[in-house]
Motif scaffolding. Structure first.
Motif, short mmCIF file in Angstrom:
data_model
loop_
_atom_site.label_atom_id
_atom_site.label_comp_id
_atom_site.label_asym_id
_atom_site.label_seq_id
_atom_site.Cartn_x
_atom_site.Cartn_y
_atom_site.Cartn_z
N ILE A 13 0.87 -1.17 0.00
CA ILE A 13 0.00 0.00 0.00
C ILE A 13 0.91 1.22 0.00
N THR A 14 0.75 2.08 -1.01
CA THR A 14 1.70 3.17 -1.19
C THR A 14 1.01 4.52 -1.34
N ARG A 15 1.82 5.53 -1.11
CA ARG A 15 1.47 6.91 -1.45
C ARG A 15 2.78 7.69 -1.44
N ASP A 16 3.09 8.28 -2.58
CA ASP A 16 4.31 9.09 -2.73
C ASP A 16 5.55 8.34 -2.24
N ALA A 17 5.73 7.13 -2.76
CA ALA A 17 6.83 6.26 -2.33
C ALA A 17 7.96 6.21 -3.36
N GLU A 18 8.04 7.19 -4.22
CA GLU A 18 9.05 7.18 -5.29
C GLU A 18 10.46 6.89 -4.80
N PRO A 19 10.92 7.50 -3.70
CA PRO A 19 12.31 7.27 -3.29
C PRO A 19 12.62 5.82 -2.89
N ARG A 20 11.60 5.05 -2.51
CA ARG A 20 11.88 3.71 -1.99
C ARG A 20 11.14 2.57 -2.69
N ILE A 21 10.27 2.87 -3.65
CA ILE A 21 9.47 1.81 -4.26
C ILE A 21 10.33 0.80 -5.03
N GLY A 22 11.36 1.27 -5.70
CA GLY A 22 12.22 0.36 -6.46
C GLY A 22 12.91 -0.66 -5.57
N ARG A 44 6.12 9.67 -9.05
CA ARG A 44 6.21 8.61 -10.06
C ARG A 44 6.13 7.20 -9.46
N THR A 45 5.55 7.07 -8.31
CA THR A 45 5.44 5.76 -7.66
C THR A 45 4.81 4.72 -8.59
N CYS A 46 3.68 5.03 -9.17
CA CYS A 46 2.96 4.07 -10.02
C CYS A 46 3.77 3.70 -11.25
N GLU A 47 4.37 4.68 -11.89
CA GLU A 47 5.19 4.42 -13.08
C GLU A 47 6.37 3.51 -12.76
N LEU A 48 7.06 3.81 -11.68
CA LEU A 48 8.23 3.02 -11.30
C LEU A 48 7.85 1.60 -10.91
N ALA A 49 6.73 1.46 -10.21
CA ALA A 49 6.27 0.13 -9.81
C ALA A 49 5.89 -0.70 -11.04
N ALA A 50 5.19 -0.10 -11.96
CA ALA A 50 4.80 -0.81 -13.18
C ALA A 50 6.04 -1.20 -14.00
N ALA A 51 7.03 -0.33 -14.05
CA ALA A 51 8.26 -0.62 -14.78
C ALA A 51 9.00 -1.81 -14.19
N ARG A 52 8.80 -2.08 -12.90
CA ARG A 52 9.44 -3.23 -12.25
C ARG A 52 8.55 -4.46 -12.27
#
Length: 66
Positions: A13-22, A44-52
């Motif tokens: 469950i995320t919100r504004d997790a760009e620095p740590r989502i990867g 970019r949390t959603c974009e980065l998560a989808a890319a992984r």
């Protein structure tokens, strides 16, 4: 009768997790499925998560843990 092996899904469950989502998704790369339930990130949390390879589900109306 042979049964299928168990599968493991990880839900984040995320919100504004760009620095740590990867790094977080990488740490659970062993899971069969990684699901991100995002509550209105403005980065970019959603974009980065989808890319992984995570399945990303935006949830604008999620009421939280209350």
């Amino acid at each position: 009768m042979a049964s299928d092996p168990p599968r493991l899904s990880v839900v984040l469950i995320t919100r504004d997790a760009e620095p740590r989502i990867g790094a977080t998704l990488d740490s659970v790369a062993f899971a069969d499925e990684r699901i991100v339930l995002d509550h209105g990130s403005r980065d970019r949390t959603c974009e980065l998560a989808a890319a992984r390879g995570a399945h990303v589900h935006p949830a604008q109306d999620w009421p939280g843990f209350g």
